[in-house]
Scaffold this motif. Structure first.
Motif, PDB file in Angstrom:
ATOM      1  N   ILE A 353       1.012  -1.318   0.024  1.00 31.84           N
ATOM      2  CA  ILE A 353       0.041   0.072  -0.185  1.00 31.84           C
ATOM      3  C   ILE A 353       0.832   1.310   0.157  1.00 31.84           C
ATOM      4  CG2 ILE A 353      -1.774   1.216   1.491  1.00 31.84           C
ATOM      5  CD1 ILE A 353      -2.638  -1.305  -0.296  1.00 31.84           C
ATOM      6  N   VAL A 356       1.898   1.901  -3.578  1.00 32.72           N
ATOM      7  CA  VAL A 356       0.622   2.412  -3.957  1.00 32.72           C
ATOM      8  C   VAL A 356       0.665   3.871  -4.012  1.00 32.72           C
ATOM      9  CG1 VAL A 356      -1.741   2.351  -4.540  1.00 32.72           C
ATOM     10  CG2 VAL A 356      -0.494   0.086  -4.474  1.00 32.72           C
ATOM     11  N   ARG A 386     -11.451   3.926   3.108  1.00 31.90           N
ATOM     12  CA  ARG A 386     -11.234   4.725   1.778  1.00 31.90           C
ATOM     13  C   ARG A 386      -9.980   5.790   2.085  1.00 31.90           C
ATOM     14  NH1 ARG A 386     -16.180   4.899  -1.001  1.00 31.90           N
ATOM     15  NH2 ARG A 386     -15.425   7.304  -1.694  1.00 31.90           N
ATOM     16  N   GLU A 388      -8.115   8.445  -0.225  1.00 38.69           N
ATOM     17  CA  GLU A 388      -8.181   9.255  -1.304  1.00 38.69           C
ATOM     18  C   GLU A 388      -6.980  10.155  -1.457  1.00 38.69           C
ATOM     19  OE1 GLU A 388     -11.772  11.525  -1.083  1.00 38.69           O
ATOM     20  OE2 GLU A 388     -13.233  10.038  -1.345  1.00 38.69           O
ATOM     21  N   ALA A 423      -1.250  -0.343  -9.152  1.00 37.21           N
ATOM     22  CA  ALA A 423      -2.404  -0.001  -7.666  1.00 37.21           C
ATOM     23  C   ALA A 423      -3.390  -0.840  -7.977  1.00 37.21           C
ATOM     24  CB  ALA A 423      -2.670   1.511  -7.789  1.00 37.21           C
ATOM     25  N   ARG A 424      -3.960  -0.911  -9.084  1.00 34.87           N
ATOM     26  CA  ARG A 424      -5.195  -1.886  -9.053  1.00 34.87           C
ATOM     27  C   ARG A 424      -5.001  -3.327  -8.874  1.00 34.87           C
ATOM     28  NH1 ARG A 424      -8.551  -2.729 -15.103  1.00 34.87           N
ATOM     29  NH2 ARG A 424     -10.195  -4.034 -14.166  1.00 34.87           N
ATOM     30  N   SER A 427      -4.710  -3.522  -4.913  1.00 33.46           N
ATOM     31  CA  SER A 427      -6.171  -3.210  -4.392  1.00 33.46           C
ATOM     32  C   SER A 427      -6.849  -4.362  -4.584  1.00 33.46           C
ATOM     33  CB  SER A 427      -6.792  -1.965  -4.860  1.00 33.46           C
ATOM     34  OG  SER A 427      -7.107  -2.119  -6.337  1.00 33.46           O
ATOM     35  N   ARG A 433     -10.808  -2.217  -4.174  1.00 26.37           N
ATOM     36  CA  ARG A 433     -11.183  -1.744  -5.530  1.00 26.37           C
ATOM     37  C   ARG A 433     -10.439  -0.167  -5.502  1.00 26.37           C
ATOM     38  NH1 ARG A 433     -15.570  -1.397  -2.710  1.00 26.37           N
ATOM     39  NH2 ARG A 433     -16.864   0.589  -2.511  1.00 26.37           N
ATOM     40  N   ILE A 434     -10.175   0.426  -6.799  1.00 31.99           N
ATOM     41  CA  ILE A 434      -9.783   1.621  -6.957  1.00 31.99           C
ATOM     42  C   ILE A 434     -10.452   2.220  -8.328  1.00 31.99           C
ATOM     43  CG2 ILE A 434      -8.061   0.813  -8.783  1.00 31.99           C
ATOM     44  CD1 ILE A 434      -6.056   3.096  -7.729  1.00 31.99           C
ATOM     45  N   THR A 447      -9.531   7.106  -5.785  1.00 36.77           N
ATOM     46  CA  THR A 447      -9.864   6.642  -4.435  1.00 36.77           C
ATOM     47  C   THR A 447      -9.669   5.221  -4.267  1.00 36.77           C
ATOM     48  OG1 THR A 447     -11.916   7.828  -4.372  1.00 36.77           O
ATOM     49  CG2 THR A 447     -12.099   6.188  -3.024  1.00 36.77           C
ATOM     50  N   LEU A 448      -9.160   4.627  -3.145  1.00 37.52           N
ATOM     51  CA  LEU A 448      -8.532   3.273  -2.875  1.00 37.52           C
ATOM     52  C   LEU A 448      -9.592   2.732  -1.837  1.00 37.52           C
ATOM     53  CD1 LEU A 448      -6.478   1.233  -3.705  1.00 37.52           C
ATOM     54  CD2 LEU A 448      -5.058   2.036  -1.905  1.00 37.52           C
ATOM     55  N   LEU A 450     -10.300  -0.475   0.552  1.00 32.14           N
ATOM     56  CA  LEU A 450      -9.763  -1.746   1.102  1.00 32.14           C
ATOM     57  C   LEU A 450     -10.621  -2.310   2.155  1.00 32.14           C
ATOM     58  CD1 LEU A 450      -5.983  -0.774   1.534  1.00 32.14           C
ATOM     59  CD2 LEU A 450      -7.171  -1.921  -0.482  1.00 32.14           C
TER      60      LEU A 450
END
Length: 455
Positions: A353, A356, A386, A388, A423-424, A427, A433-434, A447-448, A450
């Motif tokens: 992370i 990312v 979340r 961001e 990054a995708r 996640s 998701r991203i 926006t990530l 997790l």
């Protein structure tokens, strides 16, 4: 006012009835009934008294009552016929028969009602015909689509299945009325597990000596007030193979382009170095070797980036305290923390992370945003975290937003197209998701999301 309307007819009949009653009353009390009775008195020599007013009223009532009934019959007979016809037409509409028309020709209000009713019937017939044609077209399309479609009712029995489904599950025979769970009881385990869930799934099974990949889409809805379940089985092997070939072609193009960009100057510099050495001009050789080393280092970093993307390890999820994590992140990139960090520790692989977020913050700075416009926000929403990263750059066009997360896609001349794709990948490996979106007041927001431990 129309001369033949019901109102005019009723007024005429009432006027006739009133005139008839007046004439009858005059005939009983004045002429000719009193004269007739006097003549009978003289001729028969019998005592007969003239009728008084009471007798006149009784005689008029005896005569007018049948006459009133006859007038009422004349007025109500067409209304009663129309009501019976409308009752039959409504009963036919209820049974789905819209072929009924009322063959009565009138120029009054009842005629207007009949004409409107017939127009309604014609409209319903046309709509029924158009609906039948659309249903036929839809059934033809559904029956001939290569996607296997199975519709089951609340009891799990097949209510509808197309040709592809019949060939896939029952050797071409009909599936209607069969219990779908029983039908696939001997099917491969991967297929049965996919159908037991309620989410879309991708699974592979052995068919005809080879592996076939299917994508299952499932939706629950109510049909005619009853719960139903629609399942779509789409063969994905050919599509996946095509996408795999396209992805490899894109990789080859990107790698070939990058190799040429590095190897061409290296080859040229090596030739120049050899020529300088032959001439004995050795003072320029260190610069040549430094440039060769720089291009080789760049090429090594490029290849290493692809290797890391291809060999991404499984995340080692653990509880992460926010203060040391954010302090360590600040050593690699600068950002403004928007709001406060959650009170609870995060639950993710800190190394992955962090990588990312470094890439996202770096992209935010490279967008042209002011340094103070690059922000990082952390929010705990239920069992989701979340993260961001936002900037005040120009944002992205709709075309770029649609492809930004694809591997090897980059708008930068020297970009590899792996930053957002990595990054995708990270996640999704965390079960998250991203998402990318332009900000209303300018800039881009990444926006990530997790999932977090429920404990």
């Amino acid at each position: 006012m129309r001369l033949r309307s019901l109102e005019v007819r009723l007024a005429v009949l009432l006027a006739v009835a009133a005139l008839t009653g007046a004439l009858l009353y005059i005939g009983v009390t004045h002429w000719p009934l009193p004269q007739i009775l006097a003549w009978l008195h003289e001729g028969l020599k019998r005592s007969m008294r003239a009728p008084d007013r009471t007798d006149a009223v009784i005689i008029c009532a005896i005569i007018l009552l049948p006459l009133s009934w006859w007038f009422a019959h004349i007025v109500m007979q067409p209304v009663k016929r129309l009501l019976r016809a409308l009752e039959g037409a409504v009963a036919s509409y209820r049974d789905g028969d819209f072929s009924i028309s009322i063959a009565v020709h009138r120029s009054d209000e009842l005629g207007d009602l009949i004409r409107v009713h017939n127009e309604l019937g014609q409209t319903l017939r046309e709509q029924r015909q158009n609906l039948a044609q659309r249903e036929l077209l839809l059934d033809t399309v559904v029956q001939n689509t290569p996607v296997a479609l199975v519709l089951t009712d609340a009891n799990g029995r097949v209510a509808y299945a197309n040709i592809a489904a019949r060939h896939l599950f029952n050797e071409g025979r009909s599936l209607s009325g069969l219990h779908f769970a029983t039908l696939i009881a001997d099917a491969p385990e991967a297929l049965r597990k996919a159908t037991e869930g309620s989410e879309d799934a991708l699974f592979s099974v052995e068919m005809d000596g080879s592996e076939e990949t299917f994508h299952l889409s499932q939706r629950a809805f109510r049909l005619q007030g009853r719960p139903h379940r629609l399942q779509l089985f789409r063969r994905m092997t050919r599509e996946l193979s095509r996408q795999e070939v396209a992805a490899w072609k894109r990789v080859i193009r990107v790698v070939s382009h990058e190799l040429n960009n590095s190897l061409a100057p290296i080859s040229s510099l090596a030739h120049s170095g050899a020529e300088l050495a032959r001439r004995g001009t050795i003072e320029r050789l260190p610069g040549v070797f430094a440039t060769i080393g720089e291009r080789a280092k760049h090429l090594h970093g490029f290849i290493d980036g692809y290797a890391r993307f291809a060999k991404l390890p499984t995340p080692r999820v653990a509880a992460v305290e926010w203060k040391p994590f954010l302090d360590g992140l600040a050593l690699h990139c600068s950002f403004q923390l928007h709001g406060h960090a959650p009170t609870q520790p995060g639950w993710f692989d800190p190394v992955q992370i962090e990588q990312v977020l470094i890439n996202l913050v770096k992209n935010a700075h490279e967008s042209g945003s002011a340094p103070e416009g690059v922000t990082l926000a952390l929010t705990q929403v239920g069992h989701e975290l979340r993260i961001e990263v936002a900037d005040r750059g120009p944002g992205m066009s709709e075309a770029v937003l649609a492809q930004a997360l694809l591997p090897f896609y980059s708008t930068k001349r020297s970009g590899t197209g792996l930053g957002l794709a990595l990054a995708r990948e990270i996640s999704e490996a965390h079960g998250g998701r991203i998402a990318l979106a332009n900000r209303e007041d300018g800039g881009l927001r990444v926006t990530l999301v997790l999932p977090q431990s429920a404990s």
